[in-house]
Design a protein around this motif. Structure first.
Motif, PDB file in Angstrom:
ATOM      1  N   ARG A 114      -7.231  46.839  -0.952  1.00  0.00           N
ATOM      2  CA  ARG A 114      -6.877  46.080  -2.149  1.00  0.00           C
ATOM      3  C   ARG A 114      -5.664  46.722  -2.815  1.00  0.00           C
ATOM      4  O   ARG A 114      -5.223  47.804  -2.440  1.00  0.00           O
ATOM      5  N   TYR A 116      -4.693  48.416  -6.424  1.00  0.00           N
ATOM      6  CA  TYR A 116      -5.262  48.943  -7.671  1.00  0.00           C
ATOM      7  C   TYR A 116      -4.168  48.982  -8.722  1.00  0.00           C
ATOM      8  O   TYR A 116      -3.077  49.495  -8.472  1.00  0.00           O
ATOM      9  N   ILE A 118      -3.305  50.956 -11.891  1.00  0.00           N
ATOM     10  CA  ILE A 118      -3.784  52.187 -12.533  1.00  0.00           C
ATOM     11  C   ILE A 118      -2.958  52.496 -13.777  1.00  0.00           C
ATOM     12  O   ILE A 118      -1.778  52.107 -13.882  1.00  0.00           O
ATOM     13  N   SER A 145       0.410  45.599  -1.761  1.00  0.00           N
ATOM     14  CA  SER A 145      -0.379  46.169  -2.851  1.00  0.00           C
ATOM     15  C   SER A 145       0.508  46.733  -3.952  1.00  0.00           C
ATOM     16  O   SER A 145       0.143  46.687  -5.121  1.00  0.00           O
ATOM     17  N   SER A 193      -5.392  50.768  -2.492  1.00  0.00           N
ATOM     18  CA  SER A 193      -6.707  51.316  -2.792  1.00  0.00           C
ATOM     19  C   SER A 193      -7.048  52.464  -1.847  1.00  0.00           C
ATOM     20  O   SER A 193      -7.639  53.457  -2.251  1.00  0.00           O
ATOM     21  N   TRP A 196      -5.327  55.711  -3.033  1.00  0.00           N
ATOM     22  CA  TRP A 196      -5.938  56.245  -4.247  1.00  0.00           C
ATOM     23  C   TRP A 196      -7.288  56.881  -3.921  1.00  0.00           C
ATOM     24  O   TRP A 196      -7.575  57.997  -4.348  1.00  0.00           O
ATOM     25  N   GLU A 197      -8.099  56.141  -3.118  1.00  0.00           N
ATOM     26  CA  GLU A 197      -9.437  56.649  -2.782  1.00  0.00           C
ATOM     27  C   GLU A 197      -9.340  57.903  -1.914  1.00  0.00           C
ATOM     28  O   GLU A 197     -10.106  58.850  -2.074  1.00  0.00           O
ATOM     29  N   VAL A 212      -8.391  53.272 -12.664  1.00  0.00           N
ATOM     30  CA  VAL A 212      -8.115  51.942 -12.123  1.00  0.00           C
ATOM     31  C   VAL A 212      -8.592  50.915 -13.139  1.00  0.00           C
ATOM     32  O   VAL A 212      -9.748  50.933 -13.537  1.00  0.00           O
ATOM     33  N   GLN A 215      -8.254  45.353 -10.030  1.00  0.00           N
ATOM     34  CA  GLN A 215      -8.187  45.355  -8.571  1.00  0.00           C
ATOM     35  C   GLN A 215      -7.852  43.948  -8.089  1.00  0.00           C
ATOM     36  O   GLN A 215      -8.259  42.959  -8.683  1.00  0.00           O
TER      37      GLN A 215
END
Lengths: 281, 484
Positions: A114, A116, A118, A145, A193, A196-197, A212, A215
């Motif tokens: 996805r 994000y 932020i 993204s 995503s 970031w994750e 975040v 989304q």
């Protein structure tokens, strides 16, 4: 667009240990990457290149370029035989037929990611709509993204993405977009995503300063492709090396490092929802 | 000041020298700190200028391309790099566009991108405006910081401005530390110098103190030769002192010997005088006796010669009496108040014929004025009798006594025949007399007694008009306690 900032090129080697011993000149296989996560963890990519090289029977070399467009050029001109490209580039160039889908990473059980939105952890913005007249960081123009989707979100709100923000800039790296928000150079940013994750899991120093707030819908994870002109046997070995990584202890360790489950093959329709036309009103 | 002047020379010397040394140390230290501070400040200025220029050199490309992120990273990496400016010395750094809007700032949360650094009505705005028009880099001294300013230029056109501010607090802190160090060092030097200097001075000056003590003892007649253990000035001084003391001692011995000789001579003279004075009547008396033995039957002659012998014997008696008086009175120590002098007055008043001699007595001595009774009485009696004898045809006799802070004064004045000038010098010699019946011992006794009391005699005489004797006797304690 490449979802994962940490998109690495993987040199694919068929797992033919015996065969590679007889090959005469071991010309390296150039595997294109767009540098995102890469810079943060070069050692991991060295290991992965070594792994793929062993499986394919030829040395694999990951090659980094700043932008997706440069990477696509290199693939088209034959500088690269393989490349991990982003979802937007795949959707944009797949009609040109100079590359074909080889493998798609599976992230948290699905070959999807996805966008994000932020902001800094201390700020009170709740949606991208709250960022009017603020400073916003995009990753690069050819990023689903990091550019297309946040603009889409604004369009969906009925706002013109051009001029909505006071100032925007490109970082050409999802990680640096996170950094820009963490240091409050930008009030907000849109990032992949997966990046970031991944960072949040491995080294949360930067992500801890961000949160975040929005989304996007899911879209196809940035895929690994081969140049259509590449030797069929080599292509098969590379594909095999990637798709069987989760069956091999060393490969599984690498996948864990990459925060990926495994590599799979999917139909190209996975990327059908990646929007190509940027609506500029 | 009195306290200062009473301090030991040793201490004062070392304090003064140490304070001078410490003062010089502090002055040199201060000068070095100042120079060091100038140097550090200059270094800081250069660093600020260098940082601003470094950013300005790289800035045009990202600035033209609108690459805000690269510009920020450039600013951050150059100014925050550990080699250039440790964080505690960096106040801030920024890149502004030609309008004074923020393109990149080390504190983006406080100074957001694409907003003016300063509001239009800021008092600092004119200065910023001037800086935006600068064509060359410059350094400015601010309050607590130094600012390096460098224009971002492309093709000679000002695209923007780089400002880098470095803190001077660290510099000030280091300077303060250095000042404290120098002060402590100076105080330490002063204290150590005073301590060591005092010890050294005391050791050096100890022989001088011993010398001073010996000199005082020498004044009291005690001689201690000092050991000469050193060759410096003090050693020479001690050697000189020893020589001087030895010479003094020899001189004193010589004087003692001389005095003893004189005493023997004087005794001889007295003895010769006595022999002479006794011999004259003796010769006459022996003649008389010889004549008497031959002509013992002539009563008229016997009578005449016997009286002549009597006269000779009386003269000898008077001579012996006077000598005895002198011996007796010289040893007298009785101390009395001045009322004892009234006895003298009564005695003399009885001896004179008031019809011929007018006697005036003025006793102005005070009750506290004590005197050696026997001596003063004898002095006055001898002088008064001399005066009476000097006025066979009558006259006036004055007795005046008075006292002051230091002494008692006795004046005896008469209107007698006076003393011829050629005799004044000899009147106190023994056996000198102008009278046929005198022994010549009266004034000699006066002289001797006054001498024993450390007094002095003035004589003022005009032949035919009179004579004044003025005697000065020092006050106690000598009068009362000093043995004759």
């Amino acid at each position: 667009m490449r979802c994962g900032a940490a998109i690495l090129a993987m040199g694919a080697l068929l797992a033919l240990g015996a065969a590679n011993a007889t090959e005469a000149p071991k010309k390296p296989i150039r595997f294109g990457l767009t540098a995102t996560v890469v810079r943060e963890n070069l050692e991991l990519y060295d290991h992965w290149a070594m792994y793929l090289g062993n499986k394919v029977g030829r040395p694999v070399q990951f090659v980094y370029r700043r932008t997706s467009r440069e990477a696509m050029e290199m693939l088209e001109t034959g500088e690269y035989d393989f490349s991990w490209i982003n979802s937007f580039s795949y959707a944009k160039y797949r009609e040109s037929k100079f590359f074909e889908l080889m493998a798609v990473p599976v992230f948290e059980g699905k070959p999807l990611c996805r966008s994000y939105v932020i902001v800094h952890i201390n700020r009170s913005f709740r949606t991208i709509g709250d960022l009017e007249s603020r400073v916003f960081a995009f990753s690069e123009p050819d990023s689903n993204s990091g550019y297309i989707l946040p603009r889409q979100m604004l369009s969906d709100l009925g706002r013109n993405p051009d001029g909505f923000f006071r100032h925007t800039f490109f970082t050409y790296s999802h990680i640096e977009s996170i950094e820009a928000v963490a240091e409050q150079v930008a009030d907000g940013a849109a990032v992949d995503s997966y990046v970031w994750e991944y960072l949040n899991r491995r080294e949360p120093r930067l992500t801890a300063k961000t949160k975040v707030i929005q989304q996007s819908e899911t879209f196809g994870f940035p895929p690994l492709v081969y140049r259509t002109g590449v030797d069929a046997e080599l292509r098969a070995r590379m594909s095999e090396a990637l798709l069987t990584m989760d069956k091999n202890p060393e490969g599984r360790a690498l996948l864990t490092e990459l925060a990926l489950d495994r590599f799979i093959t999917t139909p190209s329709s996975l990327y059908d929802n990646v929007r190509l036309n940027i609506d500029r009103r | 000041m009195r306290f200062l002047s009473s301090l030991s020379l040793a201490f004062k010397l070392s304090v003064v020298v140490s304070l001078i040394v410490a003062g010089v140390a502090a002055a040199i230290g201060g000068a070095m700190i100042d120079r060091d501070r100038q140097r550090l400040r200059e270094g800081l200025r250069e660093k600020a200028l260098h940082l601003a220029r470094s950013v300005a050199v790289i800035a045009p490309e990202p600035l033209i391309r609108d690459d805000t992120w690269t510009l920020y990273k450039t600013l951050r990496e150059i100014t925050r790099g550990p080699r250039y400016a440790p964080e505690e010395t960096l106040v801030t750094a920024m890149v502004l566009d030609s309008e004074g809007r923020v393109l990149a700032h080390l504190f983006p949360a406080l100074y957001p991108i694409d907003l003016p650094l300063l509001p239009d009505d800021s008092p600092e705005r004119p200065r910023l405006q001037a800086e935006l028009g600068m064509k060359d880099s410059a350094v400015f001294d601010g309050q607590g910081f130094i600012e390096g300013v460098s224009p971002v230029q492309a093709s000679g056109k000002n695209l923007g401005l780089v400002k880098v501010q470095l803190s001077t607090l660290e510099l000030d802190r280091k300077t303060a530390e250095a000042i404290v160090s120098v002060l402590l060092l100076s105080i330490g030097i002063a204290l150590t110098g005073i301590f060591l200097g005092s010890i050294w001075s005391i050791r050096t000056l100890r022989p001088l103190r011993t010398l001073a003590q010996s000199m005082e003892e020498l004044g009291h007649g005690v001689l201690h030769p000092l050991p000469v253990s050193r060759g410096d000035e003090i050693g020479q001084l001690i050697a000189s002192f020893n020589r001087m003391a030895n010479e003094l001692e020899e001189k004193r011995k010589l004087a003692g010997e001389l005095a003893a000789n004189e005493k023997v001579i004087a005794l001889g003279r007295i003895a010769a005088g006595v022999a002479h004075e006794v011999n004259n009547p003796l010769a006459g008396m022996l003649n008389c006796l010889s004549t008497l033995r031959a002509k013992s039957n002539d009563p008229e002659l016997v009578s005449r010669y016997l009286s002549m012998i009597e006269m000779g014997l009386k003269k000898i008696e008077a001579l012996v009496k006077d000598l005895l008086i002198e011996l007796r009175v010289e040893d007298a120590h009785e101390v009395a108040d001045h009322s004892c002098l009234e006895d003298v007055r009564d005695l003399i008043a009885a001896e004179i014929d008031p019809a011929r001699i007018e006697f005036t007595w003025e006793n102005r001595l005070e009750h506290r004025d004590t005197i050696n009774r026997a001596r003063v009485q004898q002095i006055l009696l001898n002088l008064l009798r001399n005066s009476i004898q000097a006025m066979p045809n009558g006259g006036h006799l004055w007795c005046r006594f008075r006292s002051n802070q230091d002494e008692l004064v006795f004046e005896i004045e008469d209107t007698g025949h006076g003393i011829p000038p050629e005799d004044v010098a000899r009147i106190f010699d023994p056996f000198f007399t102008s009278r046929p019946t005198g022994t010549g011992l009266g004034l000699w006794i006066v002289f001797r007694l006054v001498q024993t009391m450390d007094g002095r005699i003035e004589v003022n005489s005009m032949p035919g008009q009179g004579t004044l004797f003025r005697i000065h006797i020092p006050r106690e304690p000598k009068l009362a306690t000093r043995p004759a």
